[in-house]
Design a protein around this motif. Structure first.
Motif, PDB file in Angstrom:
ATOM      1  N   TYR A 120      -6.226   5.855  -1.730  1.00 40.98           N
ATOM      2  CA  TYR A 120      -6.687   6.999  -2.537  1.00 40.98           C
ATOM      3  C   TYR A 120      -6.051   6.908  -3.922  1.00 40.98           C
ATOM      4  CZ  TYR A 120      -7.358   8.600   2.280  1.00 40.98           C
ATOM      5  OH  TYR A 120      -7.703   8.684   3.602  1.00 40.98           O
ATOM      6  N   PRO A 121      -6.546   6.009  -4.784  1.00 38.92           N
ATOM      7  CA  PRO A 121      -5.905   5.817  -6.092  1.00 38.92           C
ATOM      8  C   PRO A 121      -6.050   7.030  -7.006  1.00 38.92           C
ATOM      9  CG  PRO A 121      -7.884   4.484  -5.882  1.00 38.92           C
ATOM     10  CD  PRO A 121      -7.677   5.131  -4.558  1.00 38.92           C
ATOM     11  N   LEU A 122      -5.225   7.054  -8.041  1.00 41.51           N
ATOM     12  CA  LEU A 122      -5.160   8.227  -8.922  1.00 41.51           C
ATOM     13  C   LEU A 122      -6.500   8.630  -9.550  1.00 41.51           C
ATOM     14  CD1 LEU A 122      -1.698   7.957 -10.688  1.00 41.51           C
ATOM     15  CD2 LEU A 122      -2.525   9.809  -9.241  1.00 41.51           C
TER      16      LEU A 122
ATOM     17  N   VAL B 235      -1.139  15.218   0.484  1.00 37.98           N
ATOM     18  CA  VAL B 235      -0.603  14.091  -0.257  1.00 37.98           C
ATOM     19  C   VAL B 235      -1.685  13.537  -1.195  1.00 37.98           C
ATOM     20  CG1 VAL B 235      -1.069  12.097   1.221  1.00 37.98           C
ATOM     21  CG2 VAL B 235       1.195  12.397   0.214  1.00 37.98           C
ATOM     22  N   GLY B 236      -2.884  14.100  -1.079  1.00 31.43           N
ATOM     23  CA  GLY B 236      -3.920  13.762  -2.057  1.00 31.43           C
ATOM     24  C   GLY B 236      -5.107  13.017  -1.487  1.00 31.43           C
ATOM     25  N   LEU B 237      -5.824  13.624  -0.525  1.00 26.42           N
ATOM     26  CA  LEU B 237      -7.026  12.998   0.020  1.00 26.42           C
ATOM     27  C   LEU B 237      -8.235  13.538  -0.760  1.00 26.42           C
ATOM     28  CD1 LEU B 237      -6.400  13.056   3.886  1.00 26.42           C
ATOM     29  CD2 LEU B 237      -5.278  11.735   2.108  1.00 26.42           C
ATOM     30  N   PRO B 238      -8.820  12.729  -1.642  1.00 24.60           N
ATOM     31  CA  PRO B 238      -9.863  13.250  -2.539  1.00 24.60           C
ATOM     32  C   PRO B 238     -11.038  13.910  -1.811  1.00 24.60           C
ATOM     33  CG  PRO B 238      -9.166  11.063  -3.233  1.00 24.60           C
ATOM     34  CD  PRO B 238      -8.519  11.321  -1.915  1.00 24.60           C
TER      35      PRO B 238
ATOM     36  N   ASN C 220       1.710   7.007 -12.044  1.00 24.09           N
ATOM     37  CA  ASN C 220       0.801   5.846 -12.026  1.00 24.09           C
ATOM     38  C   ASN C 220       0.724   5.283 -10.612  1.00 24.09           C
ATOM     39  OD1 ASN C 220       2.849   3.733 -11.574  1.00 24.09           O
ATOM     40  ND2 ASN C 220       3.564   4.312 -13.616  1.00 24.09           N
ATOM     41  N   ASP C 221      -0.331   4.512 -10.364  1.00 23.78           N
ATOM     42  CA  ASP C 221      -0.576   4.043  -8.997  1.00 23.78           C
ATOM     43  C   ASP C 221       0.480   3.056  -8.505  1.00 23.78           C
ATOM     44  OD1 ASP C 221      -2.708   5.440  -7.872  1.00 23.78           O
ATOM     45  OD2 ASP C 221      -4.166   4.348  -9.066  1.00 23.78           O
ATOM     46  N   ASN C 222       0.996   2.219  -9.418  1.00 22.36           N
ATOM     47  CA  ASN C 222       1.983   1.233  -8.977  1.00 22.36           C
ATOM     48  C   ASN C 222       3.196   1.895  -8.353  1.00 22.36           C
ATOM     49  OD1 ASN C 222       0.717  -1.064  -9.461  1.00 22.36           O
ATOM     50  ND2 ASN C 222       1.626  -1.440 -11.492  1.00 22.36           N
TER      51      ASN C 222
END
Ligand code: SF4
Length: 349
Positions: free
Chosen positions: A233-235, A193-196, A219-221
């Protein structure tokens, strides 16, 4: 120390055998008995002398085996397995049987910590990580039960694979080994899901399975409404890790994008996606959303998904639509755990 022989890479088995004064070639026998013949008792590894087998058992070594509690088959041929682990936990895995492509969708955790709003597993309480042996055994048991030669694996079942990094990566090593099941790295996909941090760590490994990132929003919102973990974990951090991954590995990343009616499926969002990802080596999988109890989301109409796809392709990106499979047995993307384990659901956030 994990004494499950199914959790051991060939190199680790060689070192165990060496500790017992055994010859190196015996490790290959054990590995092939475990991962080709799917033998689940040390006593049945007959190339090992009887006393050697007894010593391994005395010292606590064992071979894990998942128990099939239930097997459901969809009219489209998709099969969902409900497994029980030795300590009574329940997990699900899915066999997608297409003509020359036999794929297993593997689980990596019991429940999940990340709580994605489009995913039934996200509503389950996190219990624990699966061991390497339990991940590997989903492939072995399904292969033996279905009599299918599995040639594709996606770490996309219950749980976030990069949240159980070590066990997942070890499973990739074991399942790709030439002495065992030989499922090549290009046929194993870790879907996150996107763990940097996990993506960067993966880029620094000596092996590269395929990587898929579930983005679902440009976008993050909006992303936070679909994937609450986006707050942590923001974009910008995610995109920076993805860039590092593509530069280091020279591999393309698949962007998973779940098409949710009137939430993220407008052409305006497609345009924002293109702006966001321009310059990154990516392609798109557009996934038909699969509704499940507890979620208010609905699936996008087919024509809107098609328009979204066409827009991406006209902008120079590769894109495919992943149509639902296994929906009648709740085996489709985002549906694992929706049915059988619903009594264990936690309160919706
Ligand atoms: Fe967990 Fe993956 Fe479901 Fe998100 S999509 S809740 S990470 S299993």
């Amino acid at each position: 120390m994990d004494k499950d022989l199914k959790s051991k890479t060939l190199t680790e088995l060689q070192s165990i055998i060496a500790d017992y004064g055994g010859k190196e070639y015996l490790a290959k026998y054990i590995f092939s008995f475990l991962h080709i013949q799917n033998i689940n008792s040390i006593d049945l590894i007959t190339p090992l002398p009887k006393e050697f087998r007894a010593k391994l058992v005395d010292d606590g070594y064992f071979i894990s085996q998942l128990k099939i509690l239930e097997k459901l088959t969809d009219p489209d041929g998709t099969v969902k397995y409900l497994f029980e682990t030795a300590d009574g936990q329940k997990i699900e895995s899915v066999l997608l049987d297409e003509t020359d492509r036999k794929t297993i969708c593997l689980s990596t955790q019991v429940g999940c910590r990340l709580g994605c709003k489009f995913c039934a597993t996200g509503y389950l309480k996190f219990e624990r990580n699966l061991t390497t042996g339990e991940i590997v055994d989903q492939a072995g048991t399904i292969s033996a039960d279905s009599n299918c030669k599995i040639n594709n694996l996606v770490y996309m079942g219950m749980g976030e694979p990069l949240d159980n990094y070590d066990s997942t990566l070890k499973a990739v090593r074991i399942l790709s080994d030439q002495a065992g099941r030989q499922i090549g790295l290009r046929r194993q996909t870790i879907s996150t899901v996107g763990l940097p941090d996990g993506i960067r760590k993966l880029a620094d490994e000596d092996i590269y399975p395929r990587l898929a990132v579930s983005l679902h929003a440009p976008n993050d919102n909006l992303r936070k409404q679909i994937v609450p973990a986006a707050s942590k974990y923001p974009l910008p951090a995610l995109l920076s890790a993805m860039k590092y991954y593509t530069q280091k590995t020279e591999r393309r990343i698949t962007i998973e994008y779940c098409m949710i009616d009137n939430i993220n499926d407008s052409l305006d969002y497609a345009e924002k996606l293109i702006k966001l990802l321009r310059g990154l080596h990516v392609s798109f999988n557009l996934i038909e959303y699969n509704p499940h109890p507890g979620s208010d989301f609905q699936a996008s109409p087919k024509e809107r998904i098609k328009a979204f796809k066409d827009f991406l392709m006209q902008s120079g990106f590769e894109a495919i639509i992943r149509y639902r499979r296994g929906r009648s047995i709740k085996a489709a993307c985002g549906q694992l755990g929706a049915d059988r384990i619903k009594n264990e659901t936690r309160e919706k956030e």
